[in-house]
Scaffold this active site. Structure first.
Site, PDB file in Angstrom:
ATOM      1  CG  ASP A 142       1.978   1.594   0.030  1.00 23.22           C
ATOM      2  OD1 ASP A 142       1.294   0.583   0.263  1.00 23.22           O
ATOM      3  OD2 ASP A 142       1.707   2.721   0.489  1.00 23.22           O
ATOM      4  CB  SER A 186      -0.515   2.321   3.821  1.00 26.85           C
ATOM      5  OG  SER A 186      -0.545   1.434   2.732  1.00 26.85           O
ATOM      6  CG  HIS A 249      -1.306   8.425   0.400  1.00 25.84           C
ATOM      7  ND1 HIS A 249      -0.883   7.122   0.236  1.00 25.84           N
ATOM      8  CD2 HIS A 249      -2.640   8.424   0.135  1.00 25.84           C
ATOM      9  CE1 HIS A 249      -1.904   6.371  -0.118  1.00 25.84           C
ATOM     10  NE2 HIS A 249      -2.984   7.127  -0.188  1.00 25.84           N
ATOM     11  CB  THR A 251       3.577   5.426   3.436  1.00 21.06           C
ATOM     12  OG1 THR A 251       2.801   4.249   3.171  1.00 21.06           O
ATOM     13  CG2 THR A 251       4.984   5.016   3.834  1.00 21.06           C
ATOM     14  CD  GLU A 414       4.593   5.540   0.040  1.00 22.08           C
ATOM     15  OE1 GLU A 414       3.596   4.811   0.197  1.00 22.08           O
ATOM     16  OE2 GLU A 414       4.524   6.782  -0.010  1.00 22.08           O
ATOM     17  CG  ASP A 419      -1.225   0.372  -1.899  1.00 26.67           C
ATOM     18  OD1 ASP A 419      -1.474  -0.755  -1.426  1.00 26.67           O
ATOM     19  OD2 ASP A 419      -1.969   1.358  -1.730  1.00 26.67           O
ATOM     20  CG  ASP A 464       3.084  -0.502   3.114  1.00 27.81           C
ATOM     21  OD1 ASP A 464       3.202  -1.336   2.192  1.00 27.81           O
ATOM     22  OD2 ASP A 464       2.397   0.533   2.992  1.00 27.81           O
ATOM     23  CG  HIS A 465       0.132  -3.290   2.927  1.00 27.14           C
ATOM     24  ND1 HIS A 465      -0.349  -3.577   1.676  1.00 27.14           N
ATOM     25  CD2 HIS A 465       0.085  -1.936   3.044  1.00 27.14           C
ATOM     26  CE1 HIS A 465      -0.676  -2.469   1.061  1.00 27.14           C
ATOM     27  NE2 HIS A 465      -0.415  -1.443   1.877  1.00 27.14           N
ATOM     28  CG  HIS A 542      -3.932  -3.526   1.858  1.00 31.42           C
ATOM     29  ND1 HIS A 542      -3.661  -2.605   2.848  1.00 31.42           N
ATOM     30  CD2 HIS A 542      -3.942  -2.813   0.706  1.00 31.42           C
ATOM     31  CE1 HIS A 542      -3.500  -1.409   2.326  1.00 31.42           C
ATOM     32  NE2 HIS A 542      -3.672  -1.505   1.025  1.00 31.42           N
TER      33      HIS A 542
END
Length: 596
Positions: A142, A186, A249, A251, A414, A419, A464-465, A542
């Site tokens: 993440d 996310s 959460h 994700t 994950e 993140d 994811d980003h 992000h």
């Protein structure tokens, strides 16, 4: 030699012939005795005419025709031979060795030449695994953008090294924008990864018809996005997820929930109007809805969302920036009772000791809740019996449980605290969590190899980003990635190699000089150090860059270029033959025809 007369020849016996006339004379008078007479036509002499007649006979002969046919067949056979030779033995993809001229070079050049040959050897000796995947393991870092990976690599294995997934044979890039934002969150990116559909910012499991926070629109089943986890369950596969964040959460929630707002983890995060309209929070969907109930392995944190009024401690604090259930629920108890009623083998584990003592081969369902909120960062977690497990520990135990089926499994892992650390501007923590993900990937591959399951399993590592982390200046090779890059040429003030674009404490000003604060006034290598940033805001935001995706194992070649992030779900479902590709003759035909 007889001298030719310059007087024109007027006799009827002699006339100037065209090329066609000459040929007709030769052909029509081959048996005529008068052909033996001397005929003067331009510069031709009698002997030349005789030779020409003999050549004409040869070209019209049967032997000549046979020779031509034979030669044509021989040339055709040779061409076919060359095509076969170069199409098979000459294909560089089939080469086992790379031949090259040895060159005497200085060691400063030889190092890179030798490394180039080694990499070339790997490239030309690649083997494509076209086998249908029986299992899929999808690792998601993440917030693990390209700069984060580079910085973690330098921290962990220096500039020359590679993280374990960087050694995978296949890779590509994923475009991470969501349906309505250039830079995503996310929840929307996880829905793209798992459901194959890009959706609106901060929504999950519902398509772009559902605006953020719109309960009534989210209740329409036509707007629900189904995921690879659901498709795998329909096909009889075992499924599970492991996370270092709360199990509710963004994700992990995208795997099983359909909600228009990621903040609806429990009832306290939902507006009263949404509750009155019949919308269900994420925690209840995990425990009470069919997709969540069918998940074989659930591991992570989030007790404060599943059980009302839990209290925190120094070793297990509450996530104060998130909600906490107050409605009297105990969804962990409800999960246990549901499994007992179904008569299936199950276990609830909540610390290291209980996880270590669990025999994964004896249970079909596991609920592991190891923290009130997110799990602790790996460098600070309690490693005792009463403490929290590592990402590697949870992943290996999940594989034990999921491996008890002949129909295969789907596991999502994950590394969520990468993140979280970035959001606080703590680069060292973020990079440390990347290295923990690297350890989980390594232990997973070793586990699969020990069971001879590598070839039948598709292993994927992606993000994811990204985040706004940057790698600055021109620090010397071998320098600490957490150190200084140099001094500003305009300010004269030192700056660190790592900085952020945005951060909640990033733009740091010296109160006396009103200039940028000198970072050397702090311990820039400390776990809690917050890197400087260009813009102050409530948290580090992000980044919008593409992220990498790496794959190994069965059908890993499906990841090969720049893809939409939503492509991942379709590639996984194709590799497993689930979802739209379930029992599909079209899918099997595509597998045979897909070029590699």
């Amino acid at each position: 030699m007889e001298k030719r007369s310059g007087t024109p020849i007027n006799s009827q016996k002699f006339r100037k012939l065209s090329d066609v006339d000459m040929t007709e004379v030769q052909l029509n008078n081959l048996d005529d005795s008068s052909a033996k007479e001397t005929v003067e036509i331009g510069s031709f002499q009698g002997n030349d005419q005789s030779n020409h007649v003999q050549h004409t006979k040869w070209f019209r002969s049967r032997l000549f025709l046979i020779s031509v046919v034979f030669s044509a067949l021989l040339i055709t056979a040779m061409c076919i031979g060359f095509v076969v030779h170069y199409g098979m033995s000459g294909d560089v993809g089939d080469m086992e060795t790379v031949s090259y001229w040895p060159v005497d070079l200085p060691k400063e050049q030889k190092e890179w030449y030798d490394q180039g040959i080694d990499e070339l050897q790997k490239a030309v000796s690649r083997q494509f695994n076209r086998r249908r995947a029986k299992n899929v393991i999808l690792f998601v870092g993440d917030g693990m953008g390209p700069n984060t990976v580079t910085a973690a690599r330098i921290l962990g294995v220096k500039e020359e090294g590679l993280l374990r997934w960087e050694q995978f044979p296949d890779m590509g890039l994923l475009k991470t924008y969501c349906a309505d934002k250039q830079v995503p969150d996310s929840f929307s990116t996880a829905t793209a990864l798992f459901g194959g559909v890009k959706v609106n910012y901060e929504t999950g499991g519902v398509d772009a018809n559902v605006p953020l926070g719109n309960c009534s629109a989210s209740l329409k089943e036509d707007h629900h996005v189904q995921t690879i986890l659901k498709w795998a369950q329909v096909d009889g596969m075992r499924t599970g997820f492991v996370t270092t964040t709360r199990v509710t959460h963004a994700t992990p929630a995208a795997l099983y929930a359909h909600v228009p707002d990621r903040r609806w983890e429990c009832e306290s995060g939902m507006p009263a109007e949404a509750q009155g309209q019949g919308c269900m929070d994420i925690a209840r969907q995990l425990i009470e809805q069919p997709t969540g109930q069918s998940i074989n392995v659930i591991m992570g944190g989030g007790r404060q969302m599943l059980v009302s009024d839990v209290t925190g401690s120094a070793a297990d604090p509450l996530d104060t920036w998130a909600g906490q259930s107050k409605d009297g629920r105990d969804l962990i108890r409800d999960w246990r009772l549901k499994k007992a009623d179904e008569g299936v083998s199950h276990a609830v584990v909540q610390n290291n000791r209980e996880l270590w003592n669990l025999n994964g081969q004896d249970v079909d369902y596991v609920l592991g809740i190891f923290a009130n909120g997110h799990l602790m960062y790996d460098h600070e977690r309690d490693r005792s019996d009463a403490g929290m497990p590592s990402l590697s520990n949870m992943t290996l135990k999940a594989l034990e449980v999921l491996g008890n089926s002949d129909k295969g499994f789907l596991l999502v892992v994950e590394a969520g605290l990468i993140d979280q650390a970035h959001h606080r501007g703590n680069a060292r923590k973020a990079l440390s969590e990347v290295l923990e993900l690297n350890a989980a990937v390594e232990s997973t591959l070793s586990f699969l190899k020990s069971l001879d399951r590598l070839d039948e399993t598709l292993v994927i590592v992606t993000a994811d980003h990204s985040h706004s982390l940057t790698i600055n200046g021109h620090p010397d090779r071998g320098s600490s990635i957490l150190g200084l890059a140099g001094n500003s040429k305009t300010e004269g003030t030192p700056y660190t190699t790592l900085t952020y674009g945005t951060s909640y404490q990033g733009f740091q000003v010296d109160p006396q000089t009103q200039s940028r604060k000198d970072p050397t006034a702090d311990d820039i290598t400390a776990w809690e150090y917050t890197q400087q940033a260009a813009i102050n805001t409530d948290e580090n935001l992000h980044g919008g860059s593409d992220v990498t995706i790496h794959a190994d194992g069965a059908m890993s070649y499906l990841f090969h270029g720049v893809h939409e992030q939503s492509y991942v779900a379709h590639a996984i479902s194709y590799a497993l033959r689930i979802g739209r590709f379930r029992d599909s003759s079209i899918a099997e035909t595509l597998a045979e025809l897909t070029p590699i």
